[in-house]
Scaffold this motif. Structure first.
Motif, mmCIF file in Angstrom:
data_model
loop_
_atom_site.group_PDB
_atom_site.id
_atom_site.type_symbol
_atom_site.label_atom_id
_atom_site.label_comp_id
_atom_site.label_asym_id
_atom_site.label_seq_id
_atom_site.Cartn_x
_atom_site.Cartn_y
_atom_site.Cartn_z
ATOM 1 N N SER A 172 0.829 -1.201 0.000
ATOM 2 C CA SER A 172 0.000 0.000 0.000
ATOM 3 C C SER A 172 0.866 1.254 0.000
ATOM 4 C CB SER A 172 -0.905 0.009 1.233
ATOM 5 O OG SER A 172 -0.126 0.223 2.407
ATOM 6 N N ARG A 173 0.237 2.392 -0.251
ATOM 7 C CA ARG A 173 0.949 3.666 -0.188
ATOM 8 C C ARG A 173 1.451 3.923 1.230
ATOM 9 N NH1 ARG A 173 -2.921 3.667 -3.810
ATOM 10 N NH2 ARG A 173 -2.639 4.668 -5.857
ATOM 11 N N VAL A 174 0.669 3.493 2.219
ATOM 12 C CA VAL A 174 1.094 3.641 3.618
ATOM 13 C C VAL A 174 2.361 2.821 3.871
ATOM 14 C CG1 VAL A 174 0.467 3.208 6.022
ATOM 15 C CG2 VAL A 174 -1.238 4.108 4.431
ATOM 16 N N ASP A 175 2.383 1.577 3.386
ATOM 17 C CA ASP A 175 3.572 0.727 3.531
ATOM 18 C C ASP A 175 4.792 1.421 2.944
ATOM 19 O OD1 ASP A 175 2.162 -1.354 4.703
ATOM 20 O OD2 ASP A 175 1.735 -2.319 2.773
ATOM 21 N N ILE A 183 8.081 7.968 6.936
ATOM 22 C CA ILE A 183 7.140 8.989 7.400
ATOM 23 C C ILE A 183 5.750 8.381 7.481
ATOM 24 C CG2 ILE A 183 8.409 10.968 6.451
ATOM 25 C CD1 ILE A 183 6.456 10.934 4.082
ATOM 26 N N HIS A 184 4.894 9.018 8.260
ATOM 27 C CA HIS A 184 3.485 8.609 8.277
ATOM 28 C C HIS A 184 2.811 9.181 7.042
ATOM 29 C CE1 HIS A 184 3.683 6.780 12.195
ATOM 30 N NE2 HIS A 184 4.265 7.863 12.687
ATOM 31 N N PHE A 185 2.006 8.376 6.401
ATOM 32 C CA PHE A 185 1.457 8.742 5.100
ATOM 33 C C PHE A 185 0.394 9.837 5.221
ATOM 34 C CE2 PHE A 185 -1.480 7.765 1.450
ATOM 35 C CZ PHE A 185 -0.625 8.249 0.471
ATOM 36 N N ASP A 186 0.554 10.877 4.419
ATOM 37 C CA ASP A 186 -0.404 11.972 4.327
ATOM 38 C C ASP A 186 -1.334 11.675 3.148
ATOM 39 O OD1 ASP A 186 -1.840 14.274 4.038
ATOM 40 O OD2 ASP A 186 -0.109 15.624 3.869
ATOM 41 N N THR A 187 -2.598 11.406 3.431
ATOM 42 C CA THR A 187 -3.531 11.034 2.363
ATOM 43 C C THR A 187 -3.778 12.170 1.378
ATOM 44 O OG1 THR A 187 -5.379 11.650 3.811
ATOM 45 C CG2 THR A 187 -4.726 9.321 3.776
ATOM 46 N N GLY A 188 -3.345 13.381 1.742
ATOM 47 C CA GLY A 188 -3.562 14.505 0.846
ATOM 48 C C GLY A 188 -2.443 14.717 -0.152
ATOM 49 N N THR A 189 -1.434 13.875 -0.124
ATOM 50 C CA THR A 189 -0.311 14.032 -1.049
ATOM 51 C C THR A 189 -0.251 12.865 -2.030
ATOM 52 O OG1 THR A 189 2.083 14.297 -1.249
ATOM 53 C CG2 THR A 189 1.300 12.876 0.505
ATOM 54 N N ASN A 190 0.261 13.152 -3.222
ATOM 55 C CA ASN A 190 0.395 12.084 -4.222
ATOM 56 C C ASN A 190 1.856 11.754 -4.497
ATOM 57 O OD1 ASN A 190 1.170 14.376 -5.574
ATOM 58 N ND2 ASN A 190 0.114 13.852 -7.483
ATOM 59 N N VAL A 191 2.741 12.049 -3.516
ATOM 60 C CA VAL A 191 4.178 11.865 -3.730
ATOM 61 C C VAL A 191 4.518 10.409 -4.063
ATOM 62 C CG1 VAL A 191 4.689 11.532 -1.269
ATOM 63 C CG2 VAL A 191 6.480 12.345 -2.818
ATOM 64 N N ILE A 192 3.835 9.465 -3.435
ATOM 65 C CA ILE A 192 4.122 8.047 -3.695
ATOM 66 C C ILE A 192 3.811 7.722 -5.158
ATOM 67 C CG2 ILE A 192 3.661 5.663 -3.062
ATOM 68 C CD1 ILE A 192 4.994 7.314 -0.839
ATOM 69 N N ASP A 193 2.633 8.175 -5.608
ATOM 70 C CA ASP A 193 2.221 7.897 -6.988
ATOM 71 C C ASP A 193 3.187 8.538 -7.987
ATOM 72 O OD1 ASP A 193 -0.606 6.716 -6.374
ATOM 73 O OD2 ASP A 193 -0.452 8.573 -5.224
ATOM 74 N N VAL A 194 3.639 9.747 -7.659
ATOM 75 C CA VAL A 194 4.581 10.449 -8.542
ATOM 76 C C VAL A 194 5.863 9.642 -8.685
ATOM 77 C CG1 VAL A 194 6.055 12.480 -8.771
ATOM 78 C CG2 VAL A 194 3.648 12.752 -8.141
#
Length: 225
Positions: A172-175, A183-194
């Motif tokens: 997952s993006r959180v993983d 870091i703890h995942f910020d659901t408002g950011t798309n950095v992982i997808d980028v």
């Protein structure tokens, strides 16, 4: 372990030989410096135990002589000469370790094992993750696909390593945020997808099969199609 013992005192030589053979070592003996030098130059040994006060040629000179002939076999000086100057002379002649008589056999054995291990250490062993034709060399920090080097940033490398270590499993993006970015995942950011898209362009765009897959609503998975 094949050991050459160069020692002129019969009782000590016999004691060392017997003890080594009980430890499953193969032992060859030399009782003067000249013979010891000849044997060291003519045969392959894992470790050499060298006395200093030897007939015909002293141990310091023997070690210096074999080093000049590019013999790199680890040498343990075993001698009653225990001053700092004696030890320095031994190390300067090319010895790897120095044990003063009298000694306990278990200490001699421990030192021989350490020298043996050092002599057989060929450096870092290959540490490569592989999925299909994608390789990630963790020692060199290099990615290759079909043998072609792929230039990655540190974060891209970390992301790819995490995906490859979890091949065939949805992450997952959180993983990813916690394991790669710490870091703890910020659901408002798309950095992982980028970053996943950056990685896709480098790893998948020009190659087949595609390896990085989106699992809708869950995360990402690295696997062969």
């Amino acid at each position: 372990m094949k050991v050459l013992v160069v020692e002129d005192e019969p009782k000590l030589a016999s004691f060392v030989k017997k003890g080594l053979e009980e430890q499953q070592c193969e032992v060859e003996m030399a009782y003067d410096g000249q013979i010891g030098r000849t044997m060291a130059l003519s045969n392959a040994y894992d470790v050499i135990i060298m006395d200093v006060n030897l007939p015909k040629m002293n141990g310091f000179d023997v070690v210096q002589s074999i080093r000049q002939e590019d013999i790199k076999t680890p040498v343990l000086m075993l001698t009653a000469m225990g001053s700092v100057d004696d030890k320095l002379t031994g190390f300067e002649s090319g010895a790897d370790d120095y044990l003063v008589k009298p000694f306990e056999f278990r200490e001699l054995m421990a030192r021989l094992k350490a020298l043996y291990k050092r002599g057989h250490d060929t450096g870092p062993q290959p540490n490569v993750l592989k999925v299909a034709d994608l390789e990630l060399d963790l020692n060199e920090k290099v990615a290759r696909r079909q043998g072609k080097r792929i230039e990655l940033t540190a974060k891209e490398f970390g992301l790819l390593e995490y995906l490859m270590r979890n091949r065939g499993r949805v992450v997952s993006r959180v993983d990813i945020a916690e394991k790669v970015w710490d870091i703890h995942f910020d659901t408002g950011t798309n950095v992982i997808d980028v970053y996943v898209n950056f990685l896709r362009k480098k790893v998948d765009k020009e190659f087949a099969p595609k390896l990085i897959h989106t699992v809708i609503g869950m995360g990402y998975m690295l696997k062969e199609e």
